[in-house]
Each structure stands twice: as structure tokens, then as C-alpha cells.
Scaffold this active site. Structure first.
Site, PDB file in Angstrom:
ATOM      1  N   ALA A 111      23.277   2.696  44.443  1.00  0.00           N
ATOM      2  CA  ALA A 111      22.893   4.066  44.780  1.00  0.00           C
ATOM      3  C   ALA A 111      21.689   4.635  44.041  1.00  0.00           C
ATOM      4  O   ALA A 111      21.059   5.566  44.528  1.00  0.00           O
ATOM      5  CB  ALA A 111      24.095   4.996  44.562  1.00  0.00           C
ATOM      6  N   ALA A 112      21.399   4.157  42.831  1.00  0.00           N
ATOM      7  CA  ALA A 112      20.325   4.775  42.042  1.00  0.00           C
ATOM      8  C   ALA A 112      18.972   4.574  42.728  1.00  0.00           C
ATOM      9  O   ALA A 112      18.769   3.551  43.390  1.00  0.00           O
ATOM     10  CB  ALA A 112      20.313   4.183  40.643  1.00  0.00           C
ATOM     11  N   ARG A 139      20.262   3.581  35.061  1.00  0.00           N
ATOM     12  CA  ARG A 139      19.917   4.068  36.403  1.00  0.00           C
ATOM     13  C   ARG A 139      21.006   4.991  36.946  1.00  0.00           C
ATOM     14  O   ARG A 139      20.718   5.945  37.668  1.00  0.00           O
ATOM     15  CB  ARG A 139      19.692   2.885  37.349  1.00  0.00           C
ATOM     16  CG  ARG A 139      18.361   2.181  37.128  1.00  0.00           C
ATOM     17  CD  ARG A 139      18.270   0.877  37.900  1.00  0.00           C
ATOM     18  NE  ARG A 139      18.499   1.041  39.320  1.00  0.00           N
ATOM     19  CZ  ARG A 139      17.586   1.427  40.201  1.00  0.00           C
ATOM     20  NH1 ARG A 139      16.355   1.722  39.785  1.00  0.00           N
ATOM     21  NH2 ARG A 139      17.877   1.534  41.479  1.00  0.00           N
ATOM     22  N   CYS A 232      14.336  -3.372  51.614  1.00  0.00           N
ATOM     23  CA  CYS A 232      12.929  -2.961  51.775  1.00  0.00           C
ATOM     24  C   CYS A 232      12.056  -4.211  51.671  1.00  0.00           C
ATOM     25  O   CYS A 232      11.103  -4.272  50.897  1.00  0.00           O
ATOM     26  CB  CYS A 232      12.536  -1.902  50.739  1.00  0.00           C
ATOM     27  SG  CYS A 232      12.784  -2.380  49.022  1.00  0.00           S
TER      28      CYS A 232
END
Length: 468
Positions: A111-112, A139, A232
């Protein structure tokens, strides 16, 4: 011009063929900064109107808009008040696909720093449960800061390995989001230095990690629930390859077709996956690829999977945490006295108030057993009882609205006072104001607390949130 690693360049030429030159030219264009508006606090158009600006909407997310001047928006008091989150446009896709609905149980496993979790938390509207996890404790601290700053009150922030989480939450979540660690090829535009990291640890190593995370994530999805996977990167091994492997290993999951109009705000600029880049499974055409030469955004990949065998709106039963019971109300008298004295009328449910080691928290309505996990925060942190008095937290202020507080000081967004407040400076106050705690706002949106004493306001804005 970015210097791509030779092996990456050769693979992209094979993948894109005649489109390769257009792909390379896209890196000469400006990076696509964006912001996503916090719908827990305001309507997107209402906020833009209030700011007197017009921004182009991100086609696949109705709460996202493109920015030309990131610095201007990162210094604005509304940003520090949690009214929007600065985020690259393509990175807004995974949380959009989660399509969080009030009352759902959702896990954001990687999630960070919080872009996805703040979007999910806002969509939940304070109902249900968001568990936000990051394996890195440093993080996870940034993640917690962003969730609290956004006014998310129904989240649990955890820092654990996926394997351990899967033992605590078997078939528990309606939706699990895995924005997986990856080789980051889609971020070469933003961070050209990532090419060096790519050469040290390329797609092969990340693919192994992704398979492990997917395995444990699947265990936590209830029958009928969804697993959303994203990266990504452009690497077929990490994208279609990871999903092809997962489908082979987990026959109780299937890929869901993503409809442009229903799921992507009518956006038709996102491409579909390529089965031929993996094992040829025709289902893989239901995955998504964001190419920087096809849209205003960076490289991304996403897939939405459903677990067979359950109702669309069903829930797996769970045993409530032992923390949910046995709290003597007398221990919280000091907190209740604070609420009454300072004129705060928030409708707290007594059974959800938790006092531990002097810290007062308002736990989510759905509160699973957490003993043994490394918990950064379980619910809404309200403040601390020390020396027989209650000291409210910054998170408490952010979760409130001005209409439930009798004592409010609101500064204009363009005022010198709001900047002084955000810099944690002492401010003068109207001499007619009674001594005590006040909710300090910008244009009516909560920022933090101030404590007035004889015409002077002692600044209680958290030092870690200070504007610098």
C-alpha cells in the site's frame, strides 16, 4: 533523451514493432503529474470551483485531474488539509478498478505510500474496513501519515509479510489489491535512474516475488470476491505471464472482462493484454495495458480476477477481536469530559472506543483479531490521556467536520494565518474567544487543533505535518 538498457530496448522493439518509434518519442513529452480529489471531504468539481481553476480530467478516473505545476499544488493549504492527493495519472487505475463500495472489506497489500489506499478509503465513506499493509515499516509510516491526513477513520495499517497476513485473514476480504513490486519499466520517464535498478534486478526476479504475493493474496479473497493485480512495468513476464501462471495454479479464479463504459468512465484509450506474450490463454485479453504513446500517462498493467463460488455481496464470517470487549467505561471518562467541555458532538459508539496504554482509538465496526501482527494503527487515533487530561491528535481533527464542533476557527486558503498555522507558529486570537481547544480549518475543512489561552492560540498542528 533517456538511455534505455540495451536488453530492454531490444525486447520493446520486438513487442511494439512499428510502434516502437512513437513509444520512444513519448519520453520527450512532459511527465504527466496529476491530482486525485478526496471525495470523503468534497465533490471534485466543487473543489475546483472553490480554487477558481479548471483542470483536464484523467479519462479513466472521474476524481483525477492533470497538473501542469505540481509545486503550486503541493504547497496549497488544501493539499495539506487532505483535500487531494498528488498522483501520476496511470497510477490512479488500480484503485479505480477496485471500485470500493461502502461496507466492503478491502486489503491493499502493497500500500505505501498511500495513493491507492487513500482512494479506496475515500470511496468506502467511513463504512466497512480497509486494511493497508506494507512490508517496509518506514514506508508504512508514510502510509499511515497519508491515511490520517486524508481523514480515513476505518483503516488498519499493518506492516507484515503476505504469508503471515494470509494466516490471519483466510477468505476474509471482498477485494484484495496487489499493486505488485515490479521492475518499474513504466516509471523510467519519471525516474530515469530506475534503469540502473532494472539492470541489477530485472523482470525475472520480480516475477518470482509476484507469484509468491499472488499466492498469499488469493487465500484472503472470499468466494465471490475479487483480486486486482497491477504493475508499473511493460514486461510480459511480470504482466500477462504472472496472470497466466496464477490462472494455471488457481482454477477457482477467472479473469473478469473490464468494460470501458462501466469500469473506466467511458475511456477507450487503454489497450488490452496479449495472450501471445504468455501461454496463449485467450482469457488474458481481459487484462489492461497503458502505453505512454497511446494516452497521457505512464506505463501500467492491470487485471481483475474473481474467485468462483460465492455471492457477489456475501461475506465470510469472522470472530471479532478480543479487543472489542471488556473496556471499562470509567477509564474513558476523561475523554467524554473533553468532548463535552469543548463542544464536540461526534456520534461515537461506546463499544468501539478502545483505551490502551493511555491511547484512545475508535476501532472499525468490523474488527478482526490482530494479536501477533505488527500494527501501526487500528482505526481512528483520537488522542492520548496523560496526567488526567485528554490531548487530541491531529488524526482526530482530520476525521471530524466543522459542523459537529462548537469551537471552530477557519482561515481563508489565501490568508497569512493559515500558512503560519501550517508552519506550527503561534497565532494571536480574538480576545473574546473562550479559552480551550478549537478545531482549526481552512475554508471550513479541518486542519488540526489550536488551544486558546487569553487571546493567544497555542499551535497544536502535528510537527511531522509541518509545512516547510
Amino acid at each position: 533523451m533517456i538511455q534505455f538498457p540495451e536488453r530492454f530496448e531490444e525486447r520493446m522493439q520486438r513487442m511494439l514493432g512499428d510502434e516502437y518509434d512513437a513509444f520512444v518519442k513519448s519520453y520527450d513529452q512532459p511527465f504527466h503529474n496529476g491530482l486525485r480529489i478526496n471525495t470523503l471531504k468534497t465533490d471534485p468539481q466543487a473543489l475546483l470551483d472553490r480554487m477558481g481553476i479548471s483542470l483536464k480530467q484523467v479519462p479513466w478516473n472521474e476524481t483525477g485531474f492533470y497538473l501542469e505545476n505540481k509545486k503550486q499544488f503541493s504547497k496549497h493549504p488544501f493539499y495539506h488539509g487532505g483535500l487531494y492527493y498528488i498522483q501520476e495519472a496511470s497510477a490512479m487505475l488500480p484503485a479505480k478498478l477496485v471500485n470500493a463500495q461502502p461496507g466492503e472489506r478491502i486489503l491493499d497489500m502493497c500500500a505505501a505510500p498511500g495513493g491507492k489506499s487513500t482512494a479506496i478509503g475515500a470511496a468506502l465513506q467511513g463504512e466497512g474496513l480497509l486494511v493497508s499493509n506494507d512490508i517496509s515499516r518506514s514506508r508504512a509510516k508514510a502510509l499511515l501519515r497519508n491515511l490520517e491526513g486524508f481523514g480515513i477513520t476505518n483503516s488498519i495499517v499493518v506492516s507484515e509479510y503476505p504469508e503471515k497476513l494470509s494466516r490471519y485473514f483466510p477468505e476474509f476480504f471482498d477485494k484484495v489489491l496487489i499493486d505488485a513490486p515490479c521492475s518499474g519499466e513504466g516509471m523510467f520517464h519519471k525516474e530515469p535512474s530506475m534503469t540502473e535498478s532494472w539492470m541489477r534486478m530485472g523482470p525475472e526476479e520480480y516475477h518470482k516475488l509476484q507469484k509468491e504475493i499472488l499466492t498469499y493474496g488469493a487465500k484472503m479473497v472470499r468466494p465471490g470476491g475479487r483480486l486486482i493485480y497491477s504493475t508499473c512495468t511493460f514486461s510480459p513476464e511480470e504482466d500477462e505471464g504472472s496472470i497466466a501462471w496464477f490462472l494455471e495454479e488457481h482454477p477457482d479464479f477467472h479473469l473478469m472482462a473490464i468494460d470501458d463504459d462501466r469500469d473506466l468512465c467511458g475511456c477507450h484509450c487503454i489497450d488490452r493484454g496479449h495472450p501471445e506474450w504468455a501461454d496463449g490463454n485467450p482469457e488474458l485479453v481481459h487484462t489492461l495495458r497503458l502505453w505512454p504513446h497511446h494516452l497521457e500517462g505512464e506505463g501500467h498493467f492491470a487485471a481483475m480476477l474473481c474467485r468462483d463460488g460465492g455471492e457477489a455481496d456475501g461475506h465470510t464470517a469472522y470472530a471479532p477481536s478480543s479487543a472489542m470487549g471488556g473496556r471499562p467505561s470509567a477509564d474513558l471518562d476523561i475523554f467524554y469530559q473533553f468532548l463535552e467541555a469543548e463542544g464536540i458532538q461526534f456520534p461515537f459508539k461506546k463499544e468501539r472506543l478502545l483505551l490502551q496504554n493511555g491511547y484512545v482509538q475508535y476501532v472499525p465496526e468490523i474488527m478482526p483479531e490482530l494479536k501477533g501482527l505488527h500494527i501501526m494503527r487500528s482505526g481512528w487515533f483520537l488522542g492520548e490521556i496523560k496526567k488526567k487530561r485528554f490531548e487530541p491528535s491531529g488524526a482526530f481533527a482530520r476525521g471530524l467536520t466543522a459542523d459537529v464542533c462548537d469551537r471552530v476557527i477557519s482561515y481563508g486558503a489565501d490568508s497569512a494565518e493559515v500558512i503560519k498555522y501550517l508552519k506550527c507558529e503561534t497565532l494571536s486570537a480574538d480576545a473574546s474567544l473562550k479559552n480551550g481547544w478549537y478545531l482549526v480549518c481552512v475554508d471550513g475543512f479541518p486542519l488540526g487543533w489550536g488551544k486558546i489561552s487569553n487571546g493567544t492560540m497555542k499551535n497544536k498542528y502535528p510537527s511531522g505535518w509541518r509545512l516547510v
